[in-house]
Scaffold this motif. Structure first.
Motif, PDB file in Angstrom:
ATOM      1  N   GLU A   1       0.823  -1.210   0.000  1.00 42.31           N
ATOM      2  CA  GLU A   1       0.000   0.000   0.000  1.00 42.31           C
ATOM      3  C   GLU A   1       0.856   1.259   0.000  1.00 42.31           C
ATOM      4  OE1 GLU A   1      -3.523   2.115   2.718  1.00 42.31           O
ATOM      5  OE2 GLU A   1      -2.761   0.122   3.235  1.00 42.31           O
ATOM      6  N   TYR A   2       1.991   1.221   0.682  1.00 43.98           N
ATOM      7  CA  TYR A   2       2.835   2.408   0.833  1.00 43.98           C
ATOM      8  C   TYR A   2       3.433   2.855  -0.498  1.00 43.98           C
ATOM      9  CZ  TYR A   2       6.372   5.502   2.906  1.00 43.98           C
ATOM     10  OH  TYR A   2       7.144   6.587   3.248  1.00 43.98           O
ATOM     11  N   LEU A   3       3.847   1.895  -1.342  1.00 39.00           N
ATOM     12  CA  LEU A   3       4.477   2.234  -2.624  1.00 39.00           C
ATOM     13  C   LEU A   3       3.564   1.997  -3.823  1.00 39.00           C
ATOM     14  CD1 LEU A   3       8.090   0.863  -2.060  1.00 39.00           C
ATOM     15  CD2 LEU A   3       7.271   3.209  -1.827  1.00 39.00           C
ATOM     16  N   GLY A   4       2.404   1.386  -3.597  1.00 36.51           N
ATOM     17  CA  GLY A   4       1.432   1.247  -4.669  1.00 36.51           C
ATOM     18  C   GLY A   4       1.739   0.152  -5.676  1.00 36.51           C
ATOM     19  N   TYR A   5       2.238  -0.984  -5.188  1.00 37.06           N
ATOM     20  CA  TYR A   5       2.511  -2.122  -6.064  1.00 37.06           C
ATOM     21  C   TYR A   5       1.822  -3.374  -5.533  1.00 37.06           C
ATOM     22  CZ  TYR A   5       6.417   0.419  -8.252  1.00 37.06           C
ATOM     23  OH  TYR A   5       7.191   1.326  -8.932  1.00 37.06           O
ATOM     24  N   THR A   6       1.487  -4.271  -6.450  1.00 38.86           N
ATOM     25  CA  THR A   6       1.185  -5.647  -6.094  1.00 38.86           C
ATOM     26  C   THR A   6       2.301  -6.503  -6.672  1.00 38.86           C
ATOM     27  OG1 THR A   6      -1.213  -5.336  -6.006  1.00 38.86           O
ATOM     28  CG2 THR A   6      -0.411  -7.576  -6.350  1.00 38.86           C
ATOM     29  N   ILE A   7       2.870  -7.386  -5.828  1.00 41.53           N
ATOM     30  CA  ILE A   7       4.031  -8.172  -6.213  1.00 41.53           C
ATOM     31  C   ILE A   7       3.669  -9.649  -6.165  1.00 41.53           C
ATOM     32  CG2 ILE A   7       6.463  -8.661  -5.736  1.00 41.53           C
ATOM     33  CD1 ILE A   7       6.451  -6.048  -4.031  1.00 41.53           C
TER      34      ILE A   7
END
Length: 353
Positions: A167-173
């Motif tokens: 959520e902090y950096l806006g990615y799904t990994i």
């Protein structure tokens, strides 16, 4: 507390400024040589991916040649990892069908609950920074955790790629866990008793916030404080103009030209550490390494990290990526960060756009 991790910081944020590059080919079943449609094809540690068509073919556009691996995976086959995929001549890739086998699990009577082991796993896999704490593992049930009492070691396996929402950096990994291990000094899971930690795998990023200014600023701050950025400044002789200050506790601030000898090797830089100024240090209970050389780094006059050189020399490309991830280890702020502070290789910092 030394920490090694094969992907976090070691493989992130690196791109080379070459001409536009693409990879094309066809994916086949290794046994019967039929094509495999619907396989996911991506460059490791990036957001660059595609899928194979009905005839098993694919075209992956990278934009620039990246120093990373090509990953091909399909739910019915073993994952294929292709080293140095750019320039591959025949463009044929063969997948091995998965065997239907049951995992053998040895149950030991440790005193820890699954919740306690999962908490420790998240601390060492995701990290305890703001970014790390913001991460959510979507499929926790696919993660198996084991504690070896004799070796005081926590290990993990995953039956499927671990899906992490940052959520902090806006990615799904999507992270394929290959290895995870944390060794503790005593029979414990407490972070303060960690001796060393290591994890490795492959990852595919999905950008969930490409136009969010707040998240873009966060990403750039993560990049600017990373080991990759430090080594980039070092090999490009711009350390003095950066936000990093490197020093040796005995000699004060480091003059890079005195401490490191840089020379060109192909498209990369060879860094040789001056043996007269940097003698090897003997371990004092902080690691299992026989010897090491150490410098300290302050970023923006606020965070302190230590870099441990485990070899006399190392090869780094002009963007700061080490050829051998095991040449260096980190402690302090840089060692504290994990998957939660990871950015894809195709990320471009604000200063480079």
């Amino acid at each position: 507390m030394l920490q090694r991790y094969a992907l976090l910081f070691a493989g992130l944020l690196m791109y080379t400024g070459l001409s536009a590059q693409s990879i094309s080919g066809t994916v086949y079943d290794k046994d019967n040589k039929v094509t495999v449609p619907g396989a996911t094809v991506y460059l490791d540690n990036t957001s660059i991916y595609t899928t194979t068509g009905p005839d098993g073919s694919f075209l992956l556009k990278a934009g620039q040649q990246l120093n990373t691996r090509l990953i091909i995976q399909h739910m019915s086959y073993e994952m294929l990892i292709v080293e140095k995929p750019f320039g591959k001549s025949d463009g044929k890739y063969y997948l091995t069908e998965k065997e239907n086998r049951l995992n053998e699990i040895t149950i030991e009577g440790d005193k820890f609950t699954r919740a306690q082991k999962m908490k420790a796993f998240k601390e060492h896999f995701l990290g305890r920074t703001k970014a790390g704490k913001s991460c959510t593992i979507i499929n926790e049930n696919d993660v198996q955790l084991f504690y070896n009492i004799k070796n005081k070691t926590l290990t993990a396996k995953a039956s499927a790629p671990i899906t992490v929402h940052n959520e902090y950096l806006g990615y799904t990994i999507s992270f394929n866990l290959i290895e995870f291990e944390v060794q503790f000094k005593i029979y414990s899971l407490k972070y303060d008793y960690m001796k060393n930690s290591f994890f490795a795998g492959t990852s595919l990023f999905t950008d969930e916030a490409a136009e969010n200014k707040k998240l873009l600023n966060r990403r750039n701050e993560v990049y600017e404080s990373s080991p990759i950025c430090f080594f980039k400044h070092l090999v490009n002789n711009s350390l003095d103009s950066s936000q990093f200050v490197a020093f040796d506790q005995r000699r004060g601030r480091i003059i890079p030209s005195r401490f490191f000898h840089l020379s060109d090797t192909l498209s990369q830089k060879l860094i040789v550490i001056n043996p007269e100024i940097f003698p090897y240090l003997e371990p004092q209970g902080i690691s299992s390494y026989a010897k090491y050389k150490k410098i300290d780094i302050v970023y923006k006059k606020s965070t302190l990290s230590s870099v441990y050189f485990l070899r006399d020399s190392l090869v780094v490309d002009r963007n700061g990526l080490l050829n051998n991830l095991h040449d260096v280890s980190y402690s302090g702020d840089m060692g504290y960060k994990k998957l939660g502070d990871m950015l894809p290789l195709d990320y471009h910092g604000a200063a480079e756009e």
